[in-house]
Design a protein around this motif. Structure first.
Motif, PDB file in Angstrom:
ATOM      1  N   ALA A   2      28.598 -44.758  13.078  1.00 39.77           N
ATOM      2  CA  ALA A   2      27.636 -45.023  11.690  1.00 39.77           C
ATOM      3  C   ALA A   2      26.276 -45.567  12.146  1.00 39.77           C
ATOM      4  CB  ALA A   2      28.120 -46.119  10.867  1.00 39.77           C
ATOM      5  N   TRP A   3      25.245 -44.992  11.708  1.00 40.85           N
ATOM      6  CA  TRP A   3      24.017 -45.361  12.392  1.00 40.85           C
ATOM      7  C   TRP A   3      23.085 -45.942  10.847  1.00 40.85           C
ATOM      8  CZ3 TRP A   3      20.223 -41.625  15.204  1.00 40.85           C
ATOM      9  CH2 TRP A   3      18.971 -42.252  15.656  1.00 40.85           C
ATOM     10  N   ILE A   4      22.829 -47.037  10.895  1.00 41.63           N
ATOM     11  CA  ILE A   4      22.078 -47.858   9.933  1.00 41.63           C
ATOM     12  C   ILE A   4      20.654 -48.064  10.392  1.00 41.63           C
ATOM     13  CG2 ILE A   4      22.114 -49.964   8.462  1.00 41.63           C
ATOM     14  CD1 ILE A   4      24.941 -50.333   9.401  1.00 41.63           C
ATOM     15  N   ARG A   5      19.936 -47.247   9.631  1.00 41.92           N
ATOM     16  CA  ARG A   5      18.474 -47.183   9.992  1.00 41.92           C
ATOM     17  C   ARG A   5      17.578 -47.608   8.683  1.00 41.92           C
ATOM     18  NH1 ARG A   5      18.486 -40.904  10.965  1.00 41.92           N
ATOM     19  NH2 ARG A   5      19.858 -40.965   8.884  1.00 41.92           N
ATOM     20  N   PRO A   6      16.490 -48.095   9.229  1.00 41.65           N
ATOM     21  CA  PRO A   6      15.115 -48.643   8.358  1.00 41.65           C
ATOM     22  C   PRO A   6      14.778 -47.284   7.480  1.00 41.65           C
ATOM     23  CG  PRO A   6      14.183 -48.267  10.494  1.00 41.65           C
ATOM     24  CD  PRO A   6      15.814 -48.087  10.676  1.00 41.65           C
ATOM     25  N   GLY A   7      14.551 -47.672   6.063  1.00 48.26           N
ATOM     26  CA  GLY A   7      14.011 -46.776   5.224  1.00 48.26           C
ATOM     27  C   GLY A   7      12.539 -46.974   4.956  1.00 48.26           C
ATOM     28  N   GLU A   8      11.943 -46.386   4.169  1.00 46.30           N
ATOM     29  CA  GLU A   8      10.512 -46.452   4.057  1.00 46.30           C
ATOM     30  C   GLU A   8       9.970 -47.986   3.974  1.00 46.30           C
ATOM     31  OE1 GLU A   8       8.778 -43.766   4.290  1.00 46.30           O
ATOM     32  OE2 GLU A   8      10.385 -42.656   4.697  1.00 46.30           O
TER      33      GLU A   8
END
Length: 553
Positions: free
Chosen positions: A453-459
């Motif tokens: 799982a890769w939890i990444r920043p949004g805009e």
């Protein structure tokens, strides 16, 4: 590593979650039996691929990275190595099934594992030296990470300077990442793999201290360690589709490699059943540990939570099957074995009785035994394993666990089945397994995908978003997301404030003290419900909702 909190560097922008690597020592070659535990051969190690995986992440992402090993990274139960000159006593059973879960023995097992995985050790070390973080969440097969000496051994092998060592921590069974994601291995919702007291799982027995192992660990240690043709990482290795498949497997492999498997299974099952109660009184020990504020504060600090969140999540855990003799007997098939033995004895006694009146050969006992066997078979076919159903417990508690932690995203492992789905407005991810899992004895048919799982920043201004990827080595591939509405007969009612992240967790933790005992009692009553019809109703999500509505504002 045991600092209450990681150094203040701001929340990590990227969180990577993997689980179930099941690192163990390399199985030595067996010239006369090349198929014995072939899945543990060094050629099937994932280390080099994992090293390339971490290098890919460092190139693809920018900013601080957080790597979470979500349980079962080390497989203490599958490690059977023994020291040449042991500084501790080693019993006959330990020589045949591996060392027990005492602190010195657990430390030795970890040293053996890490010695056989130098590439993995260097990869993790380089990750931390590059300024990134590592979090180990304890699962059921690496429960022995609870020992302080075992954690020290891990840090000794990583050989990190003090400033880098502060970026490594071990969490007891859960971790809250950046206030938006609850990461749990998931075994605490499985009655057969639940640690009865994750706050303090150590018990004293016969003058020594042990980590009390769940039933699933005992079965893996005392049974599967002696059945080298079965792969413990995938059910299809030992659960066949039909009776014909069992017969085919026996004649193809067991007849020439392990013809006495039945005897091995029987005595191993007896040992597992007898040792299931080691350190009895676990429920009392859990209640005693739950009152200790110090351990709860330390666990909460490491998990980015509060002591009340720790206590509330612990209330959701399944009732240990190890405390139920009948359940254990059914899972071990001992009830069916005892019925067959009883039928044999009854048939033989009936034949001896008949010989008092008429001349009949002793072999006549076959006739009454043949009459009784259809009833035994009917009973055996009617008994279904509860193991698969038990793993649904995580889904049943998903709504509550996410609200207690103040998040709307939960990441699990444990089941070895990758999954990414939305259930109502809660996002659930299971990262599957990286273990050496194969359907076949020859290890030519891999099981599952190597997922993360890769939890990444949004805009800017938006919350982080998560994706379940497969590591294709090289490169990654996103997996589809499944959306499931809440069942119409079980409308989702928010029991806690819907604020995101740590604010939501703090809001719940700060609830009125007068309400907390009633809420805790309600959760405890519902989560421990089993066996009686009224309590089964409370065990469902709807039942929990009804109970908590009465005590929470």
């Amino acid at each position: 590593m045991d600092a209450e909190r990681l150094p203040s560097q701001g929340s990590p922008r990227h969180t990577i979650v993997v689980s179930d690597l099941h690192l163990a020592e390399a199985e030595p070659s067996h010239p006369g039996n090349p198929l014995w535990k072939r899945y543990k051969r060094r050629s099937h190690f994932v280390d080099k691929s994992f090293k390339r995986f971490l290098e890919h992440l460092r190139e693809a992402a920018h900013g601080p990275l957080e790597l979470v090993f979500n349980g079962d990274v080390f497989d203490f139960d599958a490690t059977m190595a023994l020291p040449e000159r042991p500084p501790f006593g080693v019993s006959w059973l330990e020589r045949h099934r591996g060392l027990t879960a005492q602190q010195a023995k657990s430390r030795y097992k970890l040293s053996v594992i890490l010695e056989d995985h130098p590439v993995w050790v260097r990869a993790v070390r380089d990750w931390v030296l590059d300024g990134h973080r590592v979090v180990f969440v304890i699962g059921n097969h690496d429960l022995e990470l609870h020992w302080p000496a075992v954690r020290d051994e891990l840090m000794r092998w990583l050989a990190l300077p003090d400033d880098a060592a502060e970026r490594v921590r071990v969490c007891e069974w859960f971790y809250v990442s950046s206030g938006d994601t609850l990461i749990e291995h998931g075994n605490q919702y499985d009655p057969y793999c639940v640690c009865p007291s994750p706050i303090h799982p150590v018990v004293r027995k016969r003058g020594g201290e042990y980590v009390r192992l769940p039933f699933g660990n005992l079965a893996a240690r005392f049974m599967l360690n002696g059945m080298g043709l079965f792969n413990p990482h995938v059910d299809s290795s030992f659960i066949k589709a039909s009776f014909f498949e069992y017969v085919k497997f026996f004649y193809q492999y067991l007849m020439r490699i392990q013809p006495l498997l039945g005897w091995t299974w029987f005595w191993s099952s007896i040992v597992t059943f007898l040792l299931r109660a080691r350190g009895g009184g676990a429920a009392t020990g859990q209640a005693r540990a739950a009152r200790l504020r110090g351990p709860r504060r330390e666990i909460a600090a490491r998990a980015n939570a509060t002591p009340r969140v720790v206590r509330s999540l612990a209330r959701l855990h399944a009732h240990p099957a190890v405390l139920s003799p009948l359940k254990v007997m059914r899972e071990l098939w001992l009830d069916r074995a005892l019925l067959v033995v009883a039928a044999l004895l009854f048939s033989f006694e009936l034949t001896l009785l008949a010989k008092l009146f008429v001349q009949v050969p002793l072999t006549s006992f076959v006739a009454p035994f043949a009459v009784l066997m259809p009833w035994v078979i009917r009973y055996a076919r009617g008994v279904e394993s509860e193991n698969a159903e038990a793993q649904k417990g995580a889904l049943e508690k998903l709504d509550l666990s996410s609200q207690i932690a103040g998040v709307n995203r939960v990441v699990h492992g444990h089941t070895h089945h990758q999954m990414h789905r939305w259930i109502g407005d809660v996002e659930l991810i299971n990262t599957g397994t990286w273990s050496p899992a194969f359907h076949d004895v020859e290890c030519t048919q891999p099981f599952g995908l190597k997922c993360f799982a890769w939890i990444r920043p949004g805009e800017p201004g938006e919350a982080r978003h998560a994706t379940l990827f497969e590591w294709a080595d090289p490169g990654i591939r996103a997996l589809a997301v499944e959306r499931l509405p809440m069942p119409a007969d079980e409308p989702r009612t928010r029991l806690l404030p819907t604020r995101k992240g740590r604010q939501g967790a703090e809001a719940f933790a700060g609830a009125a003290p007068a309400l907390e005992p009633a809420a805790a009692a309600a959760i405890s009553l519902a989560s421990n419900a089993a066996g009686r019809t009224a309590k089964r109703a409370a065990h469902s999500r709807l039942g929990l909702t009804a109970l908590l509505r009465a005590v929470l504002p």
